[in-house]
Enzyme design. Structure first.
Site, PDB file in Angstrom:
ATOM      1  N   TYR A   1       3.361  13.683  -5.781  1.00 28.10           N
ATOM      2  CA  TYR A   1       2.598  14.806  -5.226  1.00 28.10           C
ATOM      3  C   TYR A   1       3.329  16.132  -5.359  1.00 28.10           C
ATOM      4  CZ  TYR A   1      -0.699  11.593  -3.064  1.00 28.10           C
ATOM      5  OH  TYR A   1      -1.652  10.640  -2.839  1.00 28.10           O
TER       6      TYR A   1
ATOM      7  N   LYS B   1       8.440   0.055  -4.412  1.00 27.66           N
ATOM      8  CA  LYS B   1       8.221  -0.813  -5.580  1.00 27.66           C
ATOM      9  C   LYS B   1       9.522  -0.744  -6.393  1.00 27.66           C
ATOM     10  CE  LYS B   1       5.255  -3.211  -8.134  1.00 27.66           C
ATOM     11  NZ  LYS B   1       4.773  -4.532  -7.752  1.00 27.66           N
TER      12      LYS B   1
ATOM     13  N   ASP C   1       2.762  -3.805  -3.010  1.00 29.39           N
ATOM     14  CA  ASP C   1       1.616  -4.680  -3.315  1.00 29.39           C
ATOM     15  C   ASP C   1       1.540  -5.818  -2.299  1.00 29.39           C
ATOM     16  OD1 ASP C   1       4.051  -5.318  -4.473  1.00 29.39           O
ATOM     17  OD2 ASP C   1       3.224  -6.177  -6.296  1.00 29.39           O
TER      18      ASP C   1
ATOM     19  N   ASP D   1       0.099   7.469   1.380  1.00 33.05           N
ATOM     20  CA  ASP D   1      -1.273   7.981   1.362  1.00 33.05           C
ATOM     21  C   ASP D   1      -2.259   6.815   1.286  1.00 33.05           C
ATOM     22  OD1 ASP D   1      -3.380   9.699   1.218  1.00 33.05           O
ATOM     23  OD2 ASP D   1      -3.041  10.327  -0.845  1.00 33.05           O
TER      24      ASP D   1
END
Ligand code: NAD
Length: 359
Positions: A124, A191, A224, A248
């Site tokens: 972002y 991740k 995930d 988000d």
């Protein structure tokens, strides 16, 4: 003495939900001086920017703002005002509590998670290179020279940056929040198995900071796996700290667990300033219809009262909102089973005010 608060109504459904929130906040007996400030597409012609300086100045002066959602054009047009505001004022922590209130239509019970999302970096940060530009070509060449990877000539880029400074302050914020609100556990999501440098750095710093808070449990999860676990058994999570993008996505997922965007509040907090706003966007199709749920904005108002140290007023307002939800007579379409049972935005505010007057 009234509190000076910057009020940004926003656009779409923003003016309706902020008006309802202003009314219930005033009904707590706490007094406010609202410093009105406008941002978004409506002010673009007048100021040449969707985020005029006076809006930022007002927040810098008052230190606290209540904000409605602002529409961001997709693909083209100006960049998000919401992102610019968070970055411009260095509001690095986005705090989104997701709690099931009895009576809310949801598959889940007893969920009480607070997502703490890093707000200023990651994908972002707005560092992008468009396909076919000389800058994109230079980047493709640099990657080929330094990494040996072949990147397709027709690629666009959005760079993901995660710093040690940014990671440390957001994780510290999450632990301090957990401590202040007597929570038990912090879960960091990442991740790092794939993005070893960016997410790997976030995870390494999270593990380091966790050692400074031995009274709080710490764990980490791959993002995930986290989404699957959240859907299967959300009650196992308490405080969740995340880099910007995962935060988000996961905060909308958690809003879905607890009854939807109509009951999902939020705050953007920096070292000495805070902007309180609902998690939802401007839902343009409902503009001016007195239809949408103002409770997400109202609960953001509850967070604002707590931030101001008005804990008793915050508790009363949260209780009044919870009672209106539990009764189910004066709630909007998203909290009813049939549209015919729903009331409008302003009627919800009336019902909350009535509850406040009874206490
Ligand atoms: P949205 O949150 O505006 O709406 C998605 C859907 O959620 C709506 O169609 C509606 O069904 C439901 N919903 C949202 N708020 C609700 C409420 N208060 N009560 C009941 N139902 C509600 O998301 P979107 O359609 O993806 O985004 C619309 C615009 O808002 C976009 O321009 C987006 O960029 C912007 N946005 C702004 C902010 C912000 O200002 N902080 C946040 C998110 C999205």
């Amino acid at each position: 003495m009234p509190y000076n608060v910057t009020l940004i109504p926003g656009d779409g459904i923003g003016p309706e939900v902020t008006e309802a929130t202003k009314r219930v906040l005033e009904a707590t007996g706490i007094t406010f001086h609202w410093d009105l400030a406008y941002a978004g597409a409506d002010v673009l012609d007048k100021y040449g920017t969707p985020l005029p300086d006076y809006v930022l100045e007002s927040i810098r002066k008052n230190k606290v703002a209540l904000k409605g959602p602002i529409t961001t054009p997709v693909g083209t047009g100006f960049r998000s005002v919401n992102v610019a505001l968070r970055q411009g004022l260095d509001l690095y922590a986005c705090v989104r509590p997701c709690k099931t209130y009895p009576g809310v239509p949801s598959l889940y019970r007893n969920v009480d998670i607070v997502i703490i999302r890093e707000n200023t970096e990651d994908l972002y940060a707005g560092i992008e290179f468009e396909k076919g530009t000389p800058e994109a070509a230079r980047l493709i060449k640099l990657i080929s020279e330094t990494k040996g990877n072949v990147v397709r000539d027709d690629s666009s880029f959005s760079l993901k940056m995660i710093s040690e400074t940014g990671s440390r302050r957001i994780v510290k914020f999450a632990f301090e929040y957990a401590h202040a609100y007597r929570r038990k556990k912090v879960t960091a999501i990442h991740k790092a198995n794939i993005m070893k440098f960016s997410d790997g750095l976030f995870l390494a710093i999270a593990r380091e900071v966790a050692k400074e808070y031995p009274a709080l449990e710490f764990e980490d999860r791959l993002v995930d796996n986290m989404t699957m676990q959240l859907v299967r058994r959300p009650q196992q999570f308490d405080i969740v700290v995340a880099p910007n993008l995962y935060g988000d996505i996961v905060s909308d997922l958690c809003a879905g667990l607890v009854g939807g965007l109509g009951v999902a509040p939020g705050a953007n907090i920096g070292d000495d300033m805070a902007v309180f706003e609902p998690t939802h966007g401007s839902a343009p199709k409902y503009t001016g219809q007195n239809k949408v749920n103002p409770m997400s904005a109202m609960l953001s108002g509850v967070m604002m009262l707590r931030h101001l140290g008005e804990v008793e007023a915050a508790d009363r307002l949260e209780k009044a909102i919870a009672e209106v939800i539990a009764e189910g007579k004066n709630v909007t379409y998203d909290l009813t089973l049939a549209d015919s049972q729903a009331v409008g935005t302003s009627q919800v505010a009336d019902a909350v005010i009535e509850k406040l007057e009874e206490t």
